[in-house]
Design a protein around this motif. Sequence first.
Motif, PDB file in Angstrom:
ATOM      1  N   LEU A 142       2.279  -1.135 -17.123  1.00 27.18           N
ATOM      2  CA  LEU A 142       1.504  -0.182 -16.327  1.00 27.18           C
ATOM      3  C   LEU A 142       0.012  -0.461 -16.427  1.00 27.18           C
ATOM      4  O   LEU A 142      -0.719  -0.322 -15.442  1.00 27.18           O
ATOM      5  N   ARG A 143      -0.472  -0.851 -17.618  1.00 25.37           N
ATOM      6  CA  ARG A 143      -1.897  -1.163 -17.765  1.00 25.37           C
ATOM      7  C   ARG A 143      -2.288  -2.374 -16.929  1.00 25.37           C
ATOM      8  O   ARG A 143      -3.387  -2.420 -16.360  1.00 25.37           O
ATOM      9  N   GLU A 144      -1.375  -3.313 -16.843  1.00 24.65           N
ATOM     10  CA  GLU A 144      -1.674  -4.534 -16.091  1.00 24.65           C
ATOM     11  C   GLU A 144      -1.488  -4.326 -14.581  1.00 24.65           C
ATOM     12  O   GLU A 144      -2.296  -4.796 -13.779  1.00 24.65           O
ATOM     13  N   LYS A 145      -0.414  -3.629 -14.213  1.00 21.82           N
ATOM     14  CA  LYS A 145      -0.065  -3.500 -12.791  1.00 21.82           C
ATOM     15  C   LYS A 145      -0.815  -2.354 -12.124  1.00 21.82           C
ATOM     16  O   LYS A 145      -1.256  -2.465 -10.973  1.00 21.82           O
ATOM     17  N   PHE A 146      -0.941  -1.217 -12.813  1.00 20.40           N
ATOM     18  CA  PHE A 146      -1.587  -0.045 -12.231  1.00 20.40           C
ATOM     19  C   PHE A 146      -2.660   0.476 -13.183  1.00 20.40           C
ATOM     20  O   PHE A 146      -2.517   1.559 -13.767  1.00 20.40           O
ATOM     21  N   PRO A 147      -3.714  -0.264 -13.384  1.00 18.21           N
ATOM     22  CA  PRO A 147      -4.734   0.128 -14.363  1.00 18.21           C
ATOM     23  C   PRO A 147      -5.372   1.486 -14.067  1.00 18.21           C
ATOM     24  O   PRO A 147      -5.704   2.232 -14.984  1.00 18.21           O
ATOM     25  N   SER A 148      -5.515   1.836 -12.764  1.00 17.22           N
ATOM     26  CA  SER A 148      -6.163   3.105 -12.417  1.00 17.22           C
ATOM     27  C   SER A 148      -5.218   4.294 -12.545  1.00 17.22           C
ATOM     28  O   SER A 148      -5.654   5.445 -12.563  1.00 17.22           O
ATOM     29  N   LEU A 149      -3.898   4.022 -12.625  1.00 21.31           N
ATOM     30  CA  LEU A 149      -2.912   5.107 -12.674  1.00 21.31           C
ATOM     31  C   LEU A 149      -2.167   5.182 -13.998  1.00 21.31           C
ATOM     32  O   LEU A 149      -1.370   6.109 -14.211  1.00 21.31           O
ATOM     33  N   CYS A 150      -2.388   4.222 -14.881  1.00 20.37           N
ATOM     34  CA  CYS A 150      -1.561   4.162 -16.094  1.00 20.37           C
ATOM     35  C   CYS A 150      -1.702   5.398 -16.969  1.00 20.37           C
ATOM     36  O   CYS A 150      -0.800   5.738 -17.738  1.00 20.37           O
ATOM     37  N   GLY A 151      -2.798   6.149 -16.818  1.00 17.58           N
ATOM     38  CA  GLY A 151      -2.985   7.368 -17.615  1.00 17.58           C
ATOM     39  C   GLY A 151      -2.091   8.512 -17.161  1.00 17.58           C
ATOM     40  O   GLY A 151      -1.879   9.465 -17.924  1.00 17.58           O
ATOM     41  N   VAL A 152      -1.596   8.440 -15.931  1.00 16.61           N
ATOM     42  CA  VAL A 152      -0.729   9.502 -15.405  1.00 16.61           C
ATOM     43  C   VAL A 152       0.643   8.937 -15.045  1.00 16.61           C
ATOM     44  O   VAL A 152       1.337   9.461 -14.178  1.00 16.61           O
ATOM     45  N   MET A 153       1.005   7.857 -15.713  1.00 19.17           N
ATOM     46  CA  MET A 153       2.322   7.261 -15.516  1.00 19.17           C
ATOM     47  C   MET A 153       2.929   6.957 -16.878  1.00 19.17           C
ATOM     48  O   MET A 153       2.252   7.007 -17.900  1.00 19.17           O
TER      49      MET A 153
ATOM     50  N   GLU B 115       0.829  -1.199   0.000  1.00 16.85           N
ATOM     51  CA  GLU B 115       0.000   0.000   0.000  1.00 16.85           C
ATOM     52  C   GLU B 115       0.868   1.255   0.000  1.00 16.85           C
ATOM     53  O   GLU B 115       0.493   2.270  -0.586  1.00 16.85           O
ATOM     54  N   GLU B 116       2.042   1.176   0.630  1.00 19.74           N
ATOM     55  CA  GLU B 116       2.954   2.313   0.659  1.00 19.74           C
ATOM     56  C   GLU B 116       3.416   2.677  -0.756  1.00 19.74           C
ATOM     57  O   GLU B 116       3.528   3.847  -1.108  1.00 19.74           O
ATOM     58  N   SER B 117       3.696   1.647  -1.569  1.00 17.26           N
ATOM     59  CA  SER B 117       4.121   1.893  -2.942  1.00 17.26           C
ATOM     60  C   SER B 117       3.017   2.576  -3.736  1.00 17.26           C
ATOM     61  O   SER B 117       3.263   3.505  -4.512  1.00 17.26           O
ATOM     62  N   LEU B 118       1.771   2.120  -3.530  1.00 14.57           N
ATOM     63  CA  LEU B 118       0.645   2.716  -4.232  1.00 14.57           C
ATOM     64  C   LEU B 118       0.439   4.168  -3.803  1.00 14.57           C
ATOM     65  O   LEU B 118       0.191   5.046  -4.631  1.00 14.57           O
ATOM     66  N   ASN B 119       0.566   4.430  -2.482  1.00 16.27           N
ATOM     67  CA  ASN B 119       0.436   5.805  -1.983  1.00 16.27           C
ATOM     68  C   ASN B 119       1.511   6.713  -2.584  1.00 16.27           C
ATOM     69  O   ASN B 119       1.255   7.870  -2.899  1.00 16.27           O
ATOM     70  N   LEU B 120       2.703   6.165  -2.737  1.00 14.64           N
ATOM     71  CA  LEU B 120       3.794   6.937  -3.314  1.00 14.64           C
ATOM     72  C   LEU B 120       3.479   7.316  -4.753  1.00 14.64           C
ATOM     73  O   LEU B 120       3.619   8.481  -5.149  1.00 14.64           O
ATOM     74  N   LEU B 121       3.044   6.352  -5.554  1.00 18.99           N
ATOM     75  CA  LEU B 121       2.757   6.623  -6.970  1.00 18.99           C
ATOM     76  C   LEU B 121       1.558   7.536  -7.146  1.00 18.99           C
ATOM     77  O   LEU B 121       1.431   8.207  -8.172  1.00 18.99           O
ATOM     78  N   GLN B 122       0.686   7.570  -6.144  1.00 26.87           N
ATOM     79  CA  GLN B 122      -0.468   8.472  -6.204  1.00 26.87           C
ATOM     80  C   GLN B 122      -0.124   9.874  -5.703  1.00 26.87           C
ATOM     81  O   GLN B 122      -0.971  10.760  -5.712  1.00 26.87           O
ATOM     82  N   GLY B 123       1.145  10.039  -5.290  1.00 18.31           N
ATOM     83  CA  GLY B 123       1.590  11.351  -4.837  1.00 18.31           C
ATOM     84  C   GLY B 123       1.212  11.702  -3.426  1.00 18.31           C
ATOM     85  O   GLY B 123       1.328  12.863  -3.009  1.00 18.31           O
ATOM     86  N   ARG B 124       0.799  10.725  -2.645  1.00 19.41           N
ATOM     87  CA  ARG B 124       0.395  11.015  -1.271  1.00 19.41           C
ATOM     88  C   ARG B 124       1.589  11.074  -0.310  1.00 19.41           C
ATOM     89  O   ARG B 124       1.510  11.692   0.747  1.00 19.41           O
ATOM     90  N   SER B 125       2.680  10.430  -0.678  1.00 23.82           N
ATOM     91  CA  SER B 125       3.843  10.366   0.204  1.00 23.82           C
ATOM     92  C   SER B 125       4.828  11.504  -0.024  1.00 23.82           C
ATOM     93  O   SER B 125       5.644  11.813   0.846  1.00 23.82           O
TER      94      SER B 125
END
Length: 633
Positions: free
Chosen positions: A265-276, A220-230
């Motif tokens: 990115l589409r497979e691993k982070f489908p909700s974030l792949c548009g901003v990665m 979850e920490e990795s996901l928070n980081l990629l979402q810019g929360r960290s």
Amino acid sequence: MNRYLNVLNQLQDIFTECGVSIKEIELPQIAVVGCQSAGKSSVLESIAKQDLLPRGSGIVTRRPLVLQMINETKPYAYENKVYDTWAFFNHLKNKVFLDMQRVQDEITRNTNEVCGVNKGVSDIPILLKLHSTKIPSLTLIDLPGLTKIPVGDQPKDIDRQIEKLVRSYVQKENTIILAISPGNVDIANSDSLRLAREIDPRGLRTLAVITKVDLMEDTEESLNLLQGRSVNMRLGLVGVMNRSKKHLDDGMSPEEGITVENKFLREKFPSLCGVMGTPYLSKKLCNLLIKTLKEALPSVSEKVNRQLVDHKNLLKELGPEITDKKLEVMNLVMKFNGNLRDSFSGMLTTQETNRTEVHVGVILPVKVTSIYSAGSKLKDAIERHMAQLDEINIEESLKNIDQQISASCGYQPPLFVADSVFSRIVSEKIKSLYEPVMAVINAARETIDRVIKDIGSSTFVRFPTLEAEVVMYARQEVQAKVEQVQDFMKQFLAIQQGYINTSNPEFDERYTIASSLFKDDNTTAASFSQSSNGRKRRKLEEREVELMVKLVVNYFDITRKTVKDNLHKAIIRMMVLDLVETCNITILSQVLQMEVESMLCETQDLDIRRNHSKKMIETLTKAIRVMSNIGYR
């Protein structure tokens, strides 16, 4: 290409040609910052879609690389072949590179030429222009990777050298910091983000990039980081996937790497792949750079115009080459004498001194004007040292005057004090004026010497040899005048000692006042002559002594006043007015007997500065012309 990016590229070309780093004029730029092995090169190559950067162990990037990516609508035709990508180096002018391996080799060769093989770093940039039909129009500056341990023959302080170099680029307000951090390392230990937070604590111009997202732990920490929360960065955070060592060994191209990245990115982070991913990062960087350029160009234009004026003024100050050298010497000596005269008379009320400032990569002298008057300074020096004359207190030395009177009278009892006794005592006291009088003359000489040095420095800026000679001869003239004043004052004091003028009207008036204070009918000489009373005799003697003290002090004060007045006049007449009248002819006669060629020998520094200013005027004029194309002047 966007017209703002086109202007930026043209300005970079212009200033790099002149040998001026863009950081000195604060052009908007994107600086890529990261530690070794953070994936900086992979990010750049993915954006450029070419393998064009050297790879290896240790510090590979040892100089700033200004990478200008220029989107072309048509391919490059050469010898019946068509190329969709080609490159130029600014230091090789029109030599075209069609093979990216040769681009890598040239970066390595030129780096070793400037920095040495596997040794130090340099802040001299390499400018690489990459043209392609596949890339966006964008300019990035690849900086040496932050490190902690020297390798091979590298200096022990290589870590400090690199950080200092990186800071010199990213501390500019118009610089966007692209902070690269590997995803497989705790973000709290990121050197690039540490540096970015120090320089940009609010995160207003820092864009964080997390590389190697495929190696990040699935938490979850990795996901928070990629979402810019960290990480609190106003410009955000973008995650990208690098080509792995296996990918590189297998010969995977950057374009193929982007395809693999998109799939991951589409497979691993489908909700974030548009901003990665690299395509999103490229687009974001282009928009950021264009926005910064629009905001910064007016201030850059103003700075360039100001520097153009500075260089024109400097070139005017340095002056043109001399044709008639004898005439130039005569003109300069007369100018020096005129400035000397005007300064003492108060007509020249400013003094120009030099300090230095850095303008577009070169240290330039800047004139600082401050209120200055040689006459005022001389007056202050004279008055300050004249105070020593006023501080002389002879009353202390007159406490034993009764003994001096007795000694002067010999065996004859001092019924009345003779004029000769008074004269002898006063003459002795006048001797105390000699030393402070000479001190005033020396203080005046030191002040005039400093004035001559200051005026010489401002008059003979270009010719230090001529300055030294003129200042030397002028000071010799001053010394001659000093000796005249000293002789005059010695003679004047000797006259004051040699003849005590008790008939001086001012002293006569003081004598009348002083003697009236001691009138006592009961203790006159007449009453004493008719009386043998010892008490009256002693009282009369005491009154005579008191009167003598008053008269000696009064006469000394009158003499001191006269000495001060004549000393001041002698200094001004002989050391200033006579100096100004004779200095011009004396100096000219001395200087013109010497070799004029050697007198007008400029320092090498002046010649370098003149040539540099000429080049900068040409360069800055070109820059203003480029900026005027989009409405900035």
